[in-house]
Design a protein around this motif. Structure first.
Motif, PDB file in Angstrom:
ATOM      1  N   ASN A  99       0.846  -1.198   0.000  1.00 14.45           N
ATOM      2  CA  ASN A  99       0.000   0.000   0.000  1.00 14.45           C
ATOM      3  C   ASN A  99       0.881   1.248   0.000  1.00 14.45           C
ATOM      4  O   ASN A  99       1.504   1.581   1.003  1.00 14.45           O
ATOM      5  CB  ASN A  99      -0.931   0.013   1.220  1.00 14.45           C
ATOM      6  N   GLY A 100       0.914   1.905  -1.172  1.00 17.37           N
ATOM      7  CA  GLY A 100       1.619   3.172  -1.273  1.00 17.37           C
ATOM      8  C   GLY A 100       3.080   3.126  -0.914  1.00 17.37           C
ATOM      9  O   GLY A 100       3.605   4.064  -0.303  1.00 17.37           O
ATOM     10  N   GLY A 101       3.762   2.054  -1.270  1.00  9.06           N
ATOM     11  CA  GLY A 101       5.179   1.936  -0.984  1.00  9.06           C
ATOM     12  C   GLY A 101       5.515   1.202   0.297  1.00  9.06           C
ATOM     13  O   GLY A 101       6.686   1.005   0.616  1.00  9.06           O
ATOM     14  N   THR A 102       4.498   0.769   1.052  1.00  9.52           N
ATOM     15  CA  THR A 102       4.718   0.066   2.313  1.00  9.52           C
ATOM     16  C   THR A 102       4.218  -1.367   2.217  1.00  9.52           C
ATOM     17  O   THR A 102       3.080  -1.603   1.783  1.00  9.52           O
ATOM     18  CB  THR A 102       3.997   0.786   3.468  1.00  9.52           C
ATOM     19  N   TRP A 103       5.050  -2.320   2.651  1.00 13.17           N
ATOM     20  CA  TRP A 103       4.670  -3.731   2.655  1.00 13.17           C
ATOM     21  C   TRP A 103       4.158  -4.129   4.031  1.00 13.17           C
ATOM     22  O   TRP A 103       4.663  -3.675   5.050  1.00 13.17           O
ATOM     23  CB  TRP A 103       5.867  -4.605   2.273  1.00 13.17           C
ATOM     24  N   GLY A 104       3.163  -5.030   4.038  1.00 14.18           N
ATOM     25  CA  GLY A 104       2.593  -5.515   5.286  1.00 14.18           C
ATOM     26  C   GLY A 104       3.321  -6.745   5.795  1.00 14.18           C
ATOM     27  O   GLY A 104       4.547  -6.845   5.695  1.00 14.18           O
ATOM     28  N   GLN A 105       2.552  -7.716   6.332  1.00 16.52           N
ATOM     29  CA  GLN A 105       3.110  -8.950   6.882  1.00 16.52           C
ATOM     30  C   GLN A 105       2.614 -10.147   6.070  1.00 16.52           C
ATOM     31  O   GLN A 105       1.498 -10.141   5.544  1.00 16.52           O
ATOM     32  CB  GLN A 105       2.688  -9.123   8.348  1.00 16.52           C
ATOM     33  N   TRP A 106       3.439 -11.190   5.993  1.00  9.34           N
ATOM     34  CA  TRP A 106       3.038 -12.407   5.293  1.00  9.34           C
ATOM     35  C   TRP A 106       1.895 -13.091   6.042  1.00  9.34           C
ATOM     36  O   TRP A 106       1.911 -13.187   7.261  1.00  9.34           O
ATOM     37  CB  TRP A 106       4.204 -13.384   5.191  1.00  9.34           C
ATOM     38  N   GLU A 107       0.911 -13.564   5.289  1.00  6.09           N
ATOM     39  CA  GLU A 107      -0.205 -14.314   5.855  1.00  6.09           C
ATOM     40  C   GLU A 107      -0.501 -15.526   4.976  1.00  6.09           C
ATOM     41  O   GLU A 107      -0.437 -15.443   3.746  1.00  6.09           O
ATOM     42  CB  GLU A 107      -1.471 -13.458   5.948  1.00  6.09           C
ATOM     43  N   ARG A 108      -0.805 -16.653   5.622  1.00  8.66           N
ATOM     44  CA  ARG A 108      -1.169 -17.840   4.856  1.00  8.66           C
ATOM     45  C   ARG A 108      -2.557 -17.658   4.274  1.00  8.66           C
ATOM     46  O   ARG A 108      -3.485 -17.264   4.988  1.00  8.66           O
ATOM     47  CB  ARG A 108      -1.122 -19.092   5.734  1.00  8.66           C
ATOM     48  N   VAL A 109      -2.724 -17.947   2.968  1.00  7.73           N
ATOM     49  CA  VAL A 109      -4.022 -17.772   2.314  1.00  7.73           C
ATOM     50  C   VAL A 109      -4.608 -19.087   1.804  1.00  7.73           C
ATOM     51  O   VAL A 109      -5.738 -19.116   1.318  1.00  7.73           O
ATOM     52  CB  VAL A 109      -3.911 -16.770   1.147  1.00  7.73           C
ATOM     53  N   SER A 110      -3.857 -20.191   1.904  1.00  8.33           N
ATOM     54  CA  SER A 110      -4.356 -21.489   1.440  1.00  8.33           C
ATOM     55  C   SER A 110      -4.760 -22.352   2.627  1.00  8.33           C
ATOM     56  O   SER A 110      -4.241 -22.191   3.734  1.00  8.33           O
ATOM     57  CB  SER A 110      -3.278 -22.205   0.620  1.00  8.33           C
TER      58      SER A 110
END
Length: 579
Positions: free
Chosen positions: A330-341
């Motif tokens: 988002n706008g140059g900032t990365w969040g945290q990894w999350e499992r989606v499967s």
């Protein structure tokens, strides 16, 4: 309270009971796979493009028994009427290997088909469509060449198209592009990399509505992968590609989306498995490490970023924490990894086939395939993302197949409202794939909570009338119901409504309610005053009768005045009954 008022209120209450103002909302969530193909055949992976208003186009290659080859097919989608009957486009005498499609706001469309010549060489042809013209078929844009890949389509202002692709003669590859309009046809073919890159391929292409944007090129020189960006100006010229990443030995570019804001991710195998990213936000950022592991993870990643600089990067992991993981941007900032499967039974596995799409609101859909050893088949799963609420949770969305069945690679699109279109091919019998494939579409509908448009043009606020009904008119959504005091007014195809509503003498507080097909309501309240002339005449007659009594006039005059008062009272009562 007078009998006439009671009669009116009783009538209105009965109408309210008989006329429901709610509407049955369509089902939300995944609606289940529906076949788009009328018969079983062999299909290539579909390509899907969706507009902000929900309209879409999907193209795919389908086996034609008569010519013994895959032939391009296309179908249009409208949220109100569903999918149209598929149409055959392009060449019927060459084998279609892959397709790309795009739909414009004005309804024009383009389908790009890559064909195999059966000699190891390829060719590229294009079909264009306009509602008032139909399909203009099969312009061969590229003749015989060693290979064609990385095909990308983009919209240009005025209903024009830009087409770019990677083309190779076997020893040298370049990124070529051309523009097309109904007035001028195709422009001269250009090499986007020019003489700068010895062997370039197209990683991504994205344009703004005004035609400006960016293309991302990749060069692999002796194992050194470098990404180059080229910007398109309003006059249509491209800048000389400039390097975005450097010194990623053994790595590769995993994706980008580059128009307004964007990001580039590079996977490296130099020592640890690492994932680095640079983002475009008023200039390129310094490289940022998103992931590192000494374990041999797979290198599959997909990235999609919208023009507002919101996006999702998805990674498939094949060791340690097996499954799919996503990180938001988002706008140059990365969040945290999350499992989606979801978790699969022991012995099951995740394939490298997955897709990511992000809409203009930053909402996204991720779809992927998992091999369930217990069921002995490959199934599709999807997970939805919202910037405000996060991940919804994975669901299986493909068709249930018998043992050995396979749901093959697919295409997905999410519109600004969060509705999803998902196309895939189901193969239920691997022994005879030509006769067993089916093309399916699954749709996801979000709950519509937007109230209908409602404008009341008459009566005016605090309006006074001298009749026992008032004209109510205005505009709303064409599919909405309009109810006033329990009475439903007719709504035409343009959303206009008009009708008469009864009122009682004095102050009348009324409201107009519009209800759409999802049960959403909009209400406008107003007050109308009914100045009943009969009431005024009755008051005058009573005044005159009192005057006669006060002056001691003859009994005959009193009787006549009393008859006038009685007649007026009867008229008022009957008037109330009639209203």
């Amino acid at each position: 309270m007078s009998r006439s008022v009671l009669a009116i209120l009783l009538c209105l209450s009965m109408l309210t009971i008989c006329l429901p103002i709610g509407a049955t909302a369509p089902p939300t969530g995944w609606n289940g796979p529906e076949p788009l193909s009328s018969q079983a055949s062999s299909f290539s992976s579909p390509d899907l493009y969706q507009l902000d208003d929900g309209r879409a186009v999907m193209a795919w290659g389908q086996w034609n028994e008569a010519v013994g080859m895959n032939v391009p097919h296309v179908s249009f989608y409208d949220p109100a009427s569903g999918w149209e009957e598929p149409t055959t486009v392009g060449r019927g005498k060459q084998d279609c290997q892959s397709v790309r499609c795009l739909l414009q706001e004005n309804g024009s469309a383009m389908v790009v088909s890559v064909y195999s010549l059966g000699t190891g060489d390829m060719t590229l042809s294009v079909s264009v469509y306009a509602p008032e013209v139909g399909w203009k078929l099969d312009h061969q844009l590229v003749g015989k060449t060693a290979s064609i890949g990385d095909v990308r389509l983009a919209q240009l202002p005025g209903g024009s198209f830009l087409l770019a692709w990677t083309e190779s003669d076997g020893s040298h590859s370049m990124v070529r592009y051309s523009t097309w309009s109904w007035e001028d046809g195709w422009s001269e073919l250009q090499d986007l990399a020019g003489d700068l890159l010895d062997s370039a391929s197209l990683a991504d292409l994205d344009l703004r509505p005004d035609g400006t944007g960016m293309a991302l090129l990749v060069e692999n020189n002796a194992g050194l992968w470098t990404a180059y960006a080229s910007f398109r100006s309003p006059n249509g010229s491209w800048t000389v590609p400039s390097p975005v990443t450097q010194d990623n030995i053994g790595g590769r570019i995993v994706g980008a989306n580059t128009a307004g804001s964007g990001a580039v991710a590079v996977y490296t195998t130099n020592g640890n498995r690492e994932l680095w990213a640079v983002s475009w936000h008023d200039g390129w950022s310094a490289p940022e490490q998103l992931f590192s592991s000494s374990t041999a993870y797979s290198v599959e990643h997909h990235l999609d970023v919208n023009q507002a600089g919101q996006g999702l990067l998805v990674q498939r992991r094949t060791a340690d924490q097996i499954g799919y993981y996503a990180i938001a941007f988002n706008g140059g900032t990365w969040g945290q990894w999350e499992r989606v499967s979801p978790e699969l039974p022991y012995g099951s596995s995740w394939t490298s086939d997955f897709v990511v799409d992000v809409n203009s609101a930053g909402e996204g859909v991720v779809a992927f395939r998992g091999s369930d050893i217990g069921l002995g088949r490959l199934d599709h799963y999807a997970n939805l993302y919202s910037p405000s609420s996060g991940w919804q949770g994975p669901e299986r969305i493909s068709r249930a197949l018998p043992f050995g069945g396979e749901n093959v690679p697919s295409s997905a699109s999410i519109d600004p409202s969060g509705n999803v279109l998902y196309g895939f091919v189901a193969r239920s019998n691997l022994i005879s794939p030509v006769s067993s494939d089916r093309l399916y579409v699954n749709t996801y509908h979000v709950e519509d909570k937007t109230p209908p448009r409602l404008v009341v043009s008459s009566p005016a606020p605090m309006e006074r009338v001298n009749v026992s009904s008032v004209v109510v008119s205005g505009t709303t959504d064409p599919d909405a119901k309009v109810i006033v005091a329990g009475i439903e007014l007719a709504v035409d195809a343009g959303g206009n409504f008009q009708g008469r509503v009864p009122v009682v003498p004095g102050e009348n507080r009324l409201s107009v309610t519009a209800v759409d097909e999802h049960g959403n309501q909009a209400t406008v309240a107003f007050t109308v005053f009914f100045d009943d002339p009969l009431q005024e005449e009755l008051a005058q007659a009573r005044h005159d009768l009192g005057s006669l009594k006060g002056h001691g006039l003859l009994y005959l005059g009193l009787a006549s005045a009393a008859m006038v008062v009685g007649a007026l009272s009867v008229l008022l009562y009957l008037r109330g009954r009639k209203a």
